[in-house]
Structure formats: structure tokens, C-alpha cells
Design a protein around this motif. Sequence first.
Motif, PDB file in Angstrom:
ATOM      1  N   GLY A  64       0.709  -1.239  -0.151  1.00 54.41           N
ATOM      2  CA  GLY A  64      -0.336  -0.331  -0.010  1.00 54.41           C
ATOM      3  C   GLY A  64       0.565   1.352  -0.123  1.00 54.41           C
ATOM      4  O   GLY A  64       0.267   2.671  -0.045  1.00 54.41           O
ATOM      5  N   ARG A  65       2.514   0.903  -0.163  1.00 50.16           N
ATOM      6  CA  ARG A  65       2.752   2.754   0.652  1.00 50.16           C
ATOM      7  C   ARG A  65       3.733   2.917  -0.807  1.00 50.16           C
ATOM      8  O   ARG A  65       4.691   3.544  -1.531  1.00 50.16           O
ATOM      9  CB  ARG A  65       3.914   2.540   1.676  1.00 50.16           C
ATOM     10  N   PHE A  66       4.095   1.143  -1.023  1.00 51.61           N
ATOM     11  CA  PHE A  66       5.097   0.849  -2.030  1.00 51.61           C
ATOM     12  C   PHE A  66       4.878   0.332  -3.385  1.00 51.61           C
ATOM     13  O   PHE A  66       4.163  -0.582  -3.335  1.00 51.61           O
ATOM     14  CB  PHE A  66       6.294   0.130  -1.678  1.00 51.61           C
ATOM     15  N   THR A  67       5.411   0.422  -5.145  1.00 52.05           N
ATOM     16  CA  THR A  67       5.165   0.055  -6.062  1.00 52.05           C
ATOM     17  C   THR A  67       6.440  -0.433  -6.420  1.00 52.05           C
ATOM     18  O   THR A  67       7.130   0.711  -6.932  1.00 52.05           O
ATOM     19  CB  THR A  67       4.209   0.999  -6.523  1.00 52.05           C
ATOM     20  N   ILE A  68       6.442  -1.504  -7.017  1.00 52.39           N
ATOM     21  CA  ILE A  68       7.325  -1.812  -8.017  1.00 52.39           C
ATOM     22  C   ILE A  68       6.790  -1.920  -9.367  1.00 52.39           C
ATOM     23  O   ILE A  68       6.154  -2.900 -10.098  1.00 52.39           O
ATOM     24  CB  ILE A  68       8.008  -3.235  -7.832  1.00 52.39           C
ATOM     25  N   LEU A  78      12.197   0.097 -11.391  1.00 50.48           N
ATOM     26  CA  LEU A  78      11.877   0.915 -10.162  1.00 50.48           C
ATOM     27  C   LEU A  78      11.669   0.628  -9.268  1.00 50.48           C
ATOM     28  O   LEU A  78       9.999  -0.233  -9.138  1.00 50.48           O
ATOM     29  CB  LEU A  78      10.917   2.482 -11.141  1.00 50.48           C
ATOM     30  N   LEU A  79      11.108   1.551  -7.876  1.00 45.82           N
ATOM     31  CA  LEU A  79      10.909   1.103  -6.923  1.00 45.82           C
ATOM     32  C   LEU A  79      10.498   2.374  -5.924  1.00 45.82           C
ATOM     33  O   LEU A  79      10.982   3.611  -5.607  1.00 45.82           O
ATOM     34  CB  LEU A  79      11.686   0.346  -5.708  1.00 45.82           C
ATOM     35  N   GLN A  80       9.245   2.845  -6.244  1.00 47.80           N
ATOM     36  CA  GLN A  80       8.348   4.255  -5.818  1.00 47.80           C
ATOM     37  C   GLN A  80       8.118   3.705  -4.523  1.00 47.80           C
ATOM     38  O   GLN A  80       7.290   2.926  -4.020  1.00 47.80           O
ATOM     39  CB  GLN A  80       6.815   4.037  -6.414  1.00 47.80           C
ATOM     40  N   MET A  81       8.166   5.005  -3.407  1.00 43.91           N
ATOM     41  CA  MET A  81       8.428   4.420  -1.872  1.00 43.91           C
ATOM     42  C   MET A  81       7.554   6.090  -1.628  1.00 43.91           C
ATOM     43  O   MET A  81       8.273   7.050  -2.016  1.00 43.91           O
ATOM     44  CB  MET A  81       9.168   4.655  -1.254  1.00 43.91           C
ATOM     45  N   ASN A  82       6.152   5.845  -0.836  1.00 42.46           N
ATOM     46  CA  ASN A  82       5.553   7.198  -0.761  1.00 42.46           C
ATOM     47  C   ASN A  82       5.252   6.342   1.064  1.00 42.46           C
ATOM     48  O   ASN A  82       5.382   5.111   1.760  1.00 42.46           O
ATOM     49  CB  ASN A  82       4.426   7.124  -1.238  1.00 42.46           C
ATOM     50  N   SER A  83       4.475   7.093   1.517  1.00 46.37           N
ATOM     51  CA  SER A  83       4.484   7.744   2.557  1.00 46.37           C
ATOM     52  C   SER A  83       6.120   6.678   3.839  1.00 46.37           C
ATOM     53  O   SER A  83       5.452   5.835   4.289  1.00 46.37           O
ATOM     54  CB  SER A  83       3.713   6.366   3.198  1.00 46.37           C
ATOM     55  N   LEU A  84       7.264   7.326   3.910  1.00 49.83           N
ATOM     56  CA  LEU A  84       8.057   6.892   3.929  1.00 49.83           C
ATOM     57  C   LEU A  84       7.647   7.282   5.469  1.00 49.83           C
ATOM     58  O   LEU A  84       7.599   8.240   6.034  1.00 49.83           O
ATOM     59  CB  LEU A  84       9.029   7.221   3.577  1.00 49.83           C
ATOM     60  N   LYS A  85       8.455   5.306   5.901  1.00 55.54           N
ATOM     61  CA  LYS A  85       9.085   5.417   7.893  1.00 55.54           C
ATOM     62  C   LYS A  85      10.238   5.794   8.238  1.00 55.54           C
ATOM     63  O   LYS A  85      10.924   5.054   7.477  1.00 55.54           O
ATOM     64  CB  LYS A  85       7.678   4.823   8.613  1.00 55.54           C
ATOM     65  N   PRO A  86      10.457   6.145   9.329  1.00 48.71           N
ATOM     66  CA  PRO A  86      11.907   5.826   9.821  1.00 48.71           C
ATOM     67  C   PRO A  86      12.743   5.219   9.694  1.00 48.71           C
ATOM     68  O   PRO A  86      13.471   3.863   9.519  1.00 48.71           O
ATOM     69  CB  PRO A  86      11.780   7.019  11.677  1.00 48.71           C
ATOM     70  N   GLU A  87      11.510   3.481  10.249  1.00 50.83           N
ATOM     71  CA  GLU A  87      11.288   1.978  10.035  1.00 50.83           C
ATOM     72  C   GLU A  87      11.808   1.417   7.997  1.00 50.83           C
ATOM     73  O   GLU A  87      12.600   1.003   8.656  1.00 50.83           O
ATOM     74  CB  GLU A  87      10.578   1.718  10.650  1.00 50.83           C
TER      75      GLU A  87
END
Length: 119
Positions: A64-68, A78-87
Motif C-alpha cells: 500500500g506504500r511501495f510500488t514496484i 523501479l521502486l516508488q516509495m511513498n509514505s516513508l517511515k523511519p523504519e
Amino acid sequence: VQLQACGGGLVQPGGSLRLSCAASGSSFSFNTLGWYRQAPGKQRELVASITNGGNTHYADSVKGRFTIFRDNAKNTVLLQMNSLKPEDTAVYYCNYKSGSDLYSMGPYWGQGTLVTVSS
């Protein structure tokens, strides 16, 4: 096979980044490209993977946050990373193997790119 990854960096929590990885020298008709990550003191883990047919797999922690996605003509993932968290902070590695197994590591690795999520 050589893999060249780029796109890491420093981003604030809630922000976005896109990683890319280009594979060269490959000749497998059926293949799988994936992204793994390794945080300090932790084992390397699968983040997401995609076959050249478009089947995908995501770790539960990034669903739900990342899309490959991939461009087969350019052999790029490509890896689209959204709503990134510290973890999500880790070194991210791209991986390549023959076949369509979405869950296991292949023998070819990129050099790693650091993603840091911090305010």
C-alpha cells in the motif's frame, strides 16, 4: 549480469523516493527483479519483486506504500516509495535472477543505495 542502482537519499517521514536499477548483460527470457533492504543490525529482507511477466510480491510492511514496476525493454526496475517511515531506513539492493520465483534471492546484486527517513 551487472546491476546499477540509484535514487537513495534523505527524506522526511511521510515523504517519497523512487529507486531505479538497470540490469545489463542479462540474457534470461524469464527473470525476476527485486528490491531487498538491510537495516543496521538486521538481516537483509525482501521488499518487493516483479517478474518480466508483471507478477509482483510485496513485503507486508510496505504493501500500500511501495510500488514496484519495470521496463522490460530497458531491463530496468523501479521502486516508488511513498509514505516513508523511519523504519524504512536501510540500504536498498536490487537483485536479479532467472525464472519466475518471486520469493527467493538471486545471485546477482546491485551495489546498494542508502535510504534514510528522518526529520
